[in-house]
Design an enzyme around this catalytic site. Structure first.
Site, PDB file in Angstrom:
ATOM      1  N   LYS A  64      -5.912  -2.884  -1.919  1.00 30.04           N
ATOM      2  CA  LYS A  64      -6.277  -4.059  -1.126  1.00 30.04           C
ATOM      3  C   LYS A  64      -7.399  -4.853  -1.802  1.00 30.04           C
ATOM      4  O   LYS A  64      -7.289  -6.070  -1.994  1.00 30.04           O
ATOM      5  CB  LYS A  64      -6.703  -3.635   0.290  1.00 30.04           C
ATOM      6  N   THR A  65      -8.442  -4.148  -2.162  1.00 30.18           N
ATOM      7  CA  THR A  65      -9.547  -4.809  -2.828  1.00 30.18           C
ATOM      8  C   THR A  65      -9.092  -5.394  -4.163  1.00 30.18           C
ATOM      9  O   THR A  65      -9.455  -6.507  -4.532  1.00 30.18           O
ATOM     10  CB  THR A  65     -10.704  -3.819  -3.032  1.00 30.18           C
ATOM     11  N   GLU A  88       2.844  34.635  -2.519  1.00 23.71           N
ATOM     12  CA  GLU A  88       3.406  33.415  -3.100  1.00 23.71           C
ATOM     13  C   GLU A  88       4.928  33.519  -3.258  1.00 23.71           C
ATOM     14  O   GLU A  88       5.650  32.567  -2.996  1.00 23.71           O
ATOM     15  CB  GLU A  88       2.759  33.091  -4.453  1.00 23.71           C
ATOM     16  N   HIS A 121       6.544  32.759  -0.024  1.00 22.70           N
ATOM     17  CA  HIS A 121       6.701  31.312   0.190  1.00 22.70           C
ATOM     18  C   HIS A 121       7.923  30.798  -0.568  1.00 22.70           C
ATOM     19  O   HIS A 121       8.749  30.063  -0.037  1.00 22.70           O
ATOM     20  CB  HIS A 121       5.488  30.546  -0.364  1.00 22.70           C
TER      21      HIS A 121
HETATM   22  P1  ADP Z   1      -8.256  -0.157  -1.444  1.00 21.68           P
HETATM   23  O1  ADP Z   1      -9.176  -1.319  -1.409  1.00 21.68           O
HETATM   24  O2  ADP Z   1      -6.894  -0.446  -0.897  1.00 21.68           O
HETATM   25  O3  ADP Z   1      -8.825   1.073  -0.813  1.00 21.68           O
HETATM   26  P2  ADP Z   1      -8.580  -0.455  -4.255  1.00 21.68           P
HETATM   27  O4  ADP Z   1      -8.056  -1.815  -4.408  1.00 21.68           O
HETATM   28  O5  ADP Z   1     -10.058  -0.314  -4.248  1.00 21.68           O
HETATM   29  O6  ADP Z   1      -7.996   0.232  -2.958  1.00 21.68           O
HETATM   30  O7  ADP Z   1      -7.949   0.463  -5.391  1.00 21.68           O
HETATM   31  C1  ADP Z   1      -8.705   1.308  -6.205  1.00 21.68           C
HETATM   32  C2  ADP Z   1      -8.148   1.389  -7.602  1.00 21.68           C
HETATM   33  O8  ADP Z   1      -6.858   1.976  -7.615  1.00 21.68           O
HETATM   34  C3  ADP Z   1      -7.957   0.034  -8.223  1.00 21.68           C
HETATM   35  O9  ADP Z   1      -9.115  -0.394  -8.858  1.00 21.68           O
HETATM   36  C4  ADP Z   1      -6.826   0.278  -9.223  1.00 21.68           C
HETATM   37  O10 ADP Z   1      -7.304   0.814 -10.422  1.00 21.68           O
HETATM   38  C5  ADP Z   1      -6.007   1.331  -8.533  1.00 21.68           C
HETATM   39  N1  ADP Z   1      -4.898   0.723  -7.793  1.00 21.68           N
HETATM   40  C6  ADP Z   1      -4.736   0.790  -6.447  1.00 21.68           C
HETATM   41  N2  ADP Z   1      -3.611   0.173  -6.076  1.00 21.68           N
HETATM   42  C7  ADP Z   1      -3.039  -0.324  -7.194  1.00 21.68           C
HETATM   43  C8  ADP Z   1      -1.851  -1.076  -7.447  1.00 21.68           C
HETATM   44  N3  ADP Z   1      -1.028  -1.447  -6.458  1.00 21.68           N
HETATM   45  N4  ADP Z   1      -1.577  -1.414  -8.720  1.00 21.68           N
HETATM   46  C9  ADP Z   1      -2.392  -1.045  -9.713  1.00 21.68           C
HETATM   47  N5  ADP Z   1      -3.524  -0.338  -9.533  1.00 21.68           N
HETATM   48  C10 ADP Z   1      -3.858   0.035  -8.301  1.00 21.68           C
HETATM   49 ZN    ZN Z   2       0.171  30.807   1.500  1.00 24.59          ZN
HETATM   50 MG    MG Z   3     -11.131  -1.414  -0.655  1.00 25.25          MG
END
Ligand code: ADP
Ligand code: ZN
Ligand code: MG
Length: 644
Positions: free
Chosen positions: A219-220, A438, A441
């Site tokens: 998302k970020t 194990e 399982h």
């Molecule tokens: P959120 O904000 O959803 O918790 P972030 O955007 O902070 O997640 O993601 C953290 C890191 O994970 C990013 O900096 C990137 O390196 C990797 N990542 C997450 N989602 C993707 C994606 N869809 N494509 C490529 N890299 C990703």
């Molecule tokens: Zn076990």
């Molecule tokens: Mg985030």
């Protein structure tokens, strides 16, 4: 930083009072002055002991004395070497309250007086009034400064960082596996770039877009990519940055942020972790005051969002992984009326994300990203990024030329089960127990539907608690679990304990985690999935978390009788699964023993060898019936009779 919009209007970065550094220089100067000044005004004089002073008084040498509570300055009549009379000045420090002093001085005709008022006393007084508040504000400023990075003393000022186009360095091509979200956001970027195309048609663009999804799905990253793609200013701030100790500061910050945004329109405002700010106003929080502040800030945000109309060209994008706790007012049309789900990627998405992160990694020829994607169901983008890095680190540690498939496999295991802990030494009994556990399982897992192949059994300790582990790899992504698959899963979980029971007649603590998981799953089938025949499709739990698993669910208000029934059903489910597990292992006793002994010898069983062994597992007659109905026929032997 000079920033440019698409119409080449320079953007002024938010004004910041640079106060911290200069302030401290000023403070230091004042302090120094305070120390130095008084000494300037003092006549230079010789310091003598108090007793010398008294002796000189009694000898009648002292002419004149200025007595204050902490020092005495006095003059003595002497003669210069050539005989002229002269005066010499001395100072001494009086011993604590010598009440006899005035008497002695009078007796010896010394002219004495108190010191005249200090000519620079006003200065000292002034300083004593001004300095403490200055120091106070100084420290406060410093603290505020530390919170907000380079800007100082920004109480009430928005802390939004502003990015120019492309300065985040992230492009849409860096985000993979979330194509729907990307398409939606690309539309927003396009609107900001070519606003007229939309407005001439009379179309209105949404004011607010909310990105929702589990943690680590990008998302970020997506928001940063928008900043990178859009040729417009981009304000970014985290929801928690609005929340301050002082009520009202957050609200002021929101006002300021929108003030700035409107001046720079068209632009994008990104609020990360919106839930920190937008929690539903209904529930009172445990902290007095903290809630007030959040509510005020939220109210301010709501009214700001109403306060500008769509075509000002300010678009607000927010991200959260807890949309269900957000205040409903945030989601009504005209505010964050569009929700874009950024979900965990599917197999194809995972492969695409792996490709993005493997761009700068030297891969060996045997690496197949698609296979890795198959083996990592449920991994979010952040996990995959981590996986690629972990594999690269492993390769580097062994001085390899490129990252191989083996590195990736080891990295996956690390992420699933934790680091290997060969240093943890088990005694013979423990090792044997773990091995049988194990294999127990594995044998059950081999028969259960929908669970995927058993890929590996190991008795090398890993991670925090695992003394041994069995890895099952699903063949495909699954979005639903069928009834019989859940039953199978519960039986598989109980398989470890069952093997211990059958082989040793004695059980260990090693099954605690399995039992925990099995019980949770059994409870969910009844309280959440409505799979109990007796209780029917009734939800006894309120499912509250959409994207964060494993916490926050509440029991609905239920009668004690129903609670009792739930308990009984849970126990019945577990008992039946346990029974089947015991029955399967009993049926395959020889295979269990052979495989466990082999595992003890080799520590790890995998690949074709393991597959061949598990292909020999025999199916007991009652299993099919149990898988279908979850029931065990009455005339079958009970658990206890198997325990010999
Ligand atoms: P959120 O904000 O959803 O918790 P972030 O955007 O902070 O997640 O993601 C953290 C890191 O994970 C990013 O900096 C990137 O390196 C990797 N990542 C997450 N989602 C993707 C994606 N869809 N494509 C490529 N890299 C990703
Ligand atoms: Zn076990
Ligand atoms: Mg985030």
């Amino acid at each position: 930083m000079p920033v440019e919009t698409n119409n080449n209007k320079p953007i002024k970065p938010p004004k910041v009072r640079q106060f911290g550094g200069r302030f401290f220089i000023l403070l230091t100067l004042l302090l120094l002055l305070n120390l130095i000044l008084p000494t300037f005004f003092e006549a230079r004089s010789l310091q003598v002991p108090y007793s010398t002073f008294i002796t000189q008084v009694e000898a009648g040498k002292v002419n004149q004395a200025i007595v204050s509570s902490d020092r005495i300055e006095y003059t003595i009549k002497t003669e210069t070497p050539d005989g002229k009379p002269t005066e010499q000045v001395f100072t001494t420090t009086p011993v604590a309250i010598d009440l006899d002093l005035p008497k002695i001085l009078r007796e010896h005709n010394v002219e004495f007086s108190a010191p005249p008022p200090n000519p620079n006393a006003w200065f000292a007084t002034l300083l004593s009034w001004i300095l403490p508040p200055l120091i106070f504000f100084g420290i406060w400023g410093l603290l505020m400064n530390r919170q907000s990075g380079p800007a100082a003393l920004t109480v009430g000022k928005s802390k939004a960082r502003i990015y120019s186009e492309g300065s985040t360095g992230v492009k849409f091509s860096d985000v993979a596996g979330v194509d729907e979200a990307k398409a939606e956001l690309a539309e927003i970027v396009d609107f900001l770039k070519n606003a007229t195309k939309y407005t001439t048609l009379g179309a209105k663009i949404p004011k607010g877009v909310m990105l929702v999804g589990p943690p680590g799905t990008g998302k970020t990253l997506l928001a940063k990519a928008i900043a990178g793609e859009a040729a417009v200013p981009f304000f970014s701030i985290s929801g928690s940055e609005f929340i301050e100790l002082f009520v009202g500061v957050g609200a002021a910050r929101v006002r300021d942020l929108f003030e700035q945004a409107k001046q720079q329109a068209p632009c994008i405002v990104f609020i990360d972790e919106l839930d920190a700010l937008g929690k539903s106003r209904g529930g009172a929080g445990p902290i007095i005051g903290g809630n007030d502040e959040r509510e005020q800030t939220l109210n301010q945000l709501l009214s700001e969002m109403d306060g500008f109309d769509t075509n000002t060209g300010v678009i607000i994008i927010a991200a959260t992984n807890r949309p269900e706790i957000l205040d409903p007012a945030l989601r009504r049309p005209g505010r964050f009326d569009r929700q874009v789900v950024v979900d965990r990627p599917d197999k194809i998405g995972r492969e695409a994300i792996l490709k993005v992160h493997a761009r700068n990694v030297k891969l060996a020829d045997d690496v197949n990203l698609s296979t890795i994607a198959i083996r990592t169901p449920g991994f979010a983008g952040a996990d995959l990024a981590n996986l690629v890095n972990e594999a690269a680190l492993l390769a580097a540690r062994q001085n390899q030329q490129a990252v191989t498939m083996a590195d990736f496999n080891e990295a996956i295991e690390r992420l699933i089960a934790g680091l290997e802990k060969r240093s943890r030494v088990l005694n013979e009994t423990e090792k044997k127990t773990v091995a049988y556990h194990e294999v127990g399982h594995a044998i059950i897992a081999a028969l259960m539907p929908g669970a995927g192949k058993v890929e590996k059994i190991s008795v090398v300790p890993r991670g925090v608690g695992a003394l041994g582990y069995t890895i099952q790899m699903p063949e495909e992504d699954r979005f639903l679990m069928l009834e019989d698959e859940i039953r199978g899963r519960i039986a598989t979980l109980l398989g470890g304990r069952s093997a211990e029971e059958i082989v040793f007649g004695k059980i260990s603590t090693g099954a605690a985690d399995d039992i925990q998981k099995a019980t949770e799953l059994a409870e969910r089938t009844i309280t959440l999935y409505g799979m109990s025949e007796r209780l029917g499709p009734v939800a006894f739990e309120k499912s509250q978390q959409q994207f964060l698993e494993g916490y926050g669910n509440l029991r609905r208000a239920i009668s004690p009788k129903v609670a009792e029934e739930i308990d009984r059903e849970v126990k019945q489910t577990l008992d039946n699964a346990h029974h089947i597990a015991l029955s399967i292992l009993q049926h395959n006793r020889d295979l269990l023993e052979q495989t466990a002994e082999e595992l003890l010898q080799r520590e790890i069983l995998e690949g074709a060898d393991l597959r061949d062994r598990l292909a020999q597992v025999k199916v007991p007659g009652e299993m099919a019936e149990w898988l279908r109905t979850g029931k065990i026929s009455e005339d079958k032997p009970l658990l206890q009779t198997l325990l010999v």
